[in-house]
Write a protein that holds these residues in place. Structure first.
Motif, mmCIF file in Angstrom:
data_model
loop_
_atom_site.group_PDB
_atom_site.id
_atom_site.type_symbol
_atom_site.label_atom_id
_atom_site.label_comp_id
_atom_site.label_asym_id
_atom_site.label_seq_id
_atom_site.Cartn_x
_atom_site.Cartn_y
_atom_site.Cartn_z
ATOM 1 N N PHE A 182 -16.048 -79.482 -43.123
ATOM 2 C CA PHE A 182 -14.756 -79.184 -42.826
ATOM 3 C C PHE A 182 -13.636 -80.249 -43.510
ATOM 4 C CE2 PHE A 182 -16.444 -76.625 -39.307
ATOM 5 C CZ PHE A 182 -16.185 -75.256 -39.904
ATOM 6 N N ASP A 183 -12.399 -80.008 -44.019
ATOM 7 C CA ASP A 183 -11.421 -80.963 -44.180
ATOM 8 C C ASP A 183 -10.322 -80.736 -43.531
ATOM 9 O OD1 ASP A 183 -10.647 -78.813 -45.616
ATOM 10 O OD2 ASP A 183 -10.354 -79.585 -47.670
ATOM 11 N N GLN A 184 -10.137 -79.708 -42.720
ATOM 12 C CA GLN A 184 -9.281 -79.287 -41.953
ATOM 13 C C GLN A 184 -9.707 -78.636 -40.686
ATOM 14 O OE1 GLN A 184 -5.831 -80.175 -42.200
ATOM 15 N NE2 GLN A 184 -6.076 -81.013 -44.120
ATOM 16 N N SER A 185 -9.196 -78.860 -39.436
ATOM 17 C CA SER A 185 -9.450 -78.131 -38.330
ATOM 18 C C SER A 185 -8.264 -78.701 -37.566
ATOM 19 C CB SER A 185 -10.622 -78.424 -37.848
ATOM 20 O OG SER A 185 -10.943 -79.874 -37.522
ATOM 21 N N ARG A 186 -7.406 -77.495 -37.022
ATOM 22 C CA ARG A 186 -6.206 -77.900 -36.177
ATOM 23 C C ARG A 186 -6.259 -76.700 -35.207
ATOM 24 N NH1 ARG A 186 -3.899 -78.882 -41.375
ATOM 25 N NH2 ARG A 186 -2.447 -76.931 -41.087
ATOM 26 N N VAL A 187 -5.610 -77.146 -34.020
ATOM 27 C CA VAL A 187 -5.318 -76.209 -32.885
ATOM 28 C C VAL A 187 -3.813 -75.875 -33.111
ATOM 29 C CG1 VAL A 187 -5.130 -75.664 -30.411
ATOM 30 C CG2 VAL A 187 -7.072 -76.666 -31.280
ATOM 31 N N LEU A 188 -3.421 -74.454 -33.546
ATOM 32 C CA LEU A 188 -2.217 -74.048 -33.675
ATOM 33 C C LEU A 188 -1.511 -73.833 -32.449
ATOM 34 C CD1 LEU A 188 -2.824 -72.004 -36.772
ATOM 35 C CD2 LEU A 188 -2.214 -74.074 -36.679
ATOM 36 N N THR A 189 -2.323 -73.046 -31.566
ATOM 37 C CA THR A 189 -1.475 -72.551 -30.130
ATOM 38 C C THR A 189 -2.672 -72.512 -29.173
ATOM 39 O OG1 THR A 189 -1.793 -70.372 -30.727
ATOM 40 C CG2 THR A 189 0.348 -71.229 -31.254
ATOM 41 N N LYS A 190 -2.348 -72.404 -28.024
ATOM 42 C CA LYS A 190 -3.272 -72.253 -26.689
ATOM 43 C C LYS A 190 -2.522 -71.655 -25.617
ATOM 44 C CE LYS A 190 -6.457 -74.447 -23.948
ATOM 45 N NZ LYS A 190 -7.155 -75.661 -23.997
ATOM 46 N N ARG A 191 -3.004 -70.322 -25.277
ATOM 47 C CA ARG A 191 -2.478 -69.536 -24.356
ATOM 48 C C ARG A 191 -3.499 -68.987 -23.282
ATOM 49 N NH1 ARG A 191 0.278 -67.700 -29.046
ATOM 50 N NH2 ARG A 191 2.309 -68.123 -29.303
ATOM 51 N N LYS A 192 -3.455 -69.333 -22.117
ATOM 52 C CA LYS A 192 -4.230 -68.668 -20.849
ATOM 53 C C LYS A 192 -5.715 -69.034 -21.496
ATOM 54 C CE LYS A 192 -1.087 -64.782 -19.859
ATOM 55 N NZ LYS A 192 -1.061 -63.486 -19.562
ATOM 56 N N GLY A 193 -5.960 -70.078 -21.935
ATOM 57 C CA GLY A 193 -7.291 -70.624 -22.213
ATOM 58 C C GLY A 193 -7.679 -70.331 -23.708
ATOM 59 N N THR A 194 -7.205 -69.550 -24.391
ATOM 60 C CA THR A 194 -7.376 -68.965 -25.820
ATOM 61 C C THR A 194 -7.103 -69.997 -26.820
ATOM 62 O OG1 THR A 194 -7.907 -66.784 -25.069
ATOM 63 C CG2 THR A 194 -7.617 -67.223 -27.561
ATOM 64 N N SER A 195 -7.544 -70.540 -27.752
ATOM 65 C CA SER A 195 -6.884 -71.599 -28.546
ATOM 66 C C SER A 195 -6.759 -70.697 -30.075
ATOM 67 C CB SER A 195 -7.870 -72.839 -28.879
ATOM 68 O OG SER A 195 -7.689 -73.335 -27.609
ATOM 69 N N GLU A 196 -5.846 -70.852 -30.704
ATOM 70 C CA GLU A 196 -5.830 -70.208 -32.239
ATOM 71 C C GLU A 196 -6.079 -71.623 -32.888
ATOM 72 O OE1 GLU A 196 -2.576 -67.531 -34.265
ATOM 73 O OE2 GLU A 196 -1.872 -69.352 -33.743
ATOM 74 N N VAL A 197 -7.195 -71.412 -33.885
ATOM 75 C CA VAL A 197 -7.628 -72.344 -34.656
ATOM 76 C C VAL A 197 -7.379 -72.367 -36.019
ATOM 77 C CG1 VAL A 197 -9.320 -74.097 -34.792
ATOM 78 C CG2 VAL A 197 -8.961 -73.132 -32.537
ATOM 79 N N TYR A 198 -6.997 -73.237 -36.808
ATOM 80 C CA TYR A 198 -7.092 -73.039 -38.352
ATOM 81 C C TYR A 198 -8.166 -73.835 -38.791
ATOM 82 C CZ TYR A 198 -5.643 -74.019 -43.175
ATOM 83 O OH TYR A 198 -5.819 -74.396 -44.660
ATOM 84 N N LEU A 199 -9.140 -73.246 -39.609
ATOM 85 C CA LEU A 199 -10.207 -74.042 -40.062
ATOM 86 C C LEU A 199 -10.442 -73.842 -41.603
ATOM 87 C CD1 LEU A 199 -12.683 -72.653 -37.405
ATOM 88 C CD2 LEU A 199 -12.080 -74.839 -37.447
ATOM 89 N N GLN A 200 -10.509 -75.079 -42.256
ATOM 90 C CA GLN A 200 -10.690 -74.965 -43.689
ATOM 91 C C GLN A 200 -11.697 -75.732 -44.377
ATOM 92 O OE1 GLN A 200 -6.803 -75.549 -46.492
ATOM 93 N NE2 GLN A 200 -7.837 -77.382 -46.800
#
Length: 275
Positions: free
Chosen positions: A89-107
């Motif tokens: 992985f050269d990218q891994s980021r948490v974009l948002t987090k709501r009610k325990g669910t994380s929206e994650v970007y992976l590249q």
């Protein structure tokens, strides 16, 4: 004499019961943990993909981790840190987090760095499934057709955890299903092995009483906002340090090993930048 014999028998029975309930005996009776312990590395496997059905099989790997479940969970859910210990992985980021669910970007880079594949996936909070804790990831958008991931964690005793990862990716490139499945299995192996190595380096010594050894779901870190530059990949709003969510962004780790192919569905760096 008969009474003395009865008391001795009761004492012996209680001793046997205490031994059978000890963590060591419980682990010895756990066939799966014993098999993984004797293997000393990840056990690879495949599963038929369902919901919906796909020609590409799901790749999986299981490993025994000499660390408490709470330590393993903390590492599995630190999505923003994947790029630092789960290659390539050269990218891994948490974009948002709501009610325990994380929206994650992976590249991950492919084609010798000429292009990247990426996904934005929702990582669910841990849920109970029998004796397991399950953390699932589901594709939302990206330049792959589909991405699914499922972590499974099971405490063998207070110092040992069985960790599994099952991942599915449907690339837009025209690769044979068997080739993709092989890479997914390798990716799952790399991921569980990387988590094991980090967890064992962070785990407290056996017998030590620390907060890390206590099986309490990690706290939820507050998300902070970050500006996204025009034309760039999804911008992160926060990092998931020790969150109580999860999921495997491993697929990319395997797709990077796939053979090159000419296909306009794989966007070059400049095309990805426009999204």
């Amino acid at each position: 004499m008969k009474k003395l014999w009865s008391l001795s028998l009761i004492a012996f029975s209680l001793a046997v019961l205490a031994l059978s309930l000890s963590p060591r005996a419980a682990r010895a009776a756990d066939a799966e943990s014993e098999k993984l312990a004797s293997l000393g590395k990840a056990l690879r496997y495949t599963l038929k993909t369902t919901g919906p059905v796909a020609a590409i099989d799901t790749g999986g790997a299981a490993i025994l981790v000499k660390a408490p479940l709470s330590t393993v969970r903390k590492i599995v859910t630190s999505y923003g840190n994947y790029k630092t210990f789960i290659g390539p992985f050269d990218q891994s980021r948490v974009l948002t987090k709501r009610k325990g669910t994380s929206e994650v970007y992976l590249q991950v880079p492919i084609l010798n760095g000429a292009a990247h594949i990426w996904t934005v996936a929702d990582m669910s909070p841990p849920t109970k499934d029998g004796a397991d804790e399950v953390i699932s990831g589901r594709h939302k958008r990206g330049n792959v057709a589909d991405f699914r991931a499922r972590w499974r964690l099971r405490a063998v005793d207070e110092h040992h955890t069985i960790l599994k990862l099952e991942i599915f990716v449907a690339p837009k490139l025209p690769f044979p299903p068997s080739v993709v499945t092989t890479q997914l299995v390798k990716a799952a192996d790399k991921a569980v092995t990387a988590v094991r190595n980090r967890a064992q380096s962070e785990a407290p010594p056996a017998g030590a009483t620390t907060a890390a050894a206590t099986d309490v779901p990690p706290g939820t870190a507050a998300s902070t906002s970050a500006a996204a530059s025009a034309g760039s990949a999804p911008a992160a709003r926060g990092d998931d340090q020790g969150s109580g969510t999860a999921a495997p962004a491993v697929l990319p780790a395997s797709v990077a090993d796939l053979p090159p192919a000419d296909d306009t569905s794989v966007r070059r760096d400049k095309d990805v930048a426009r999204r």
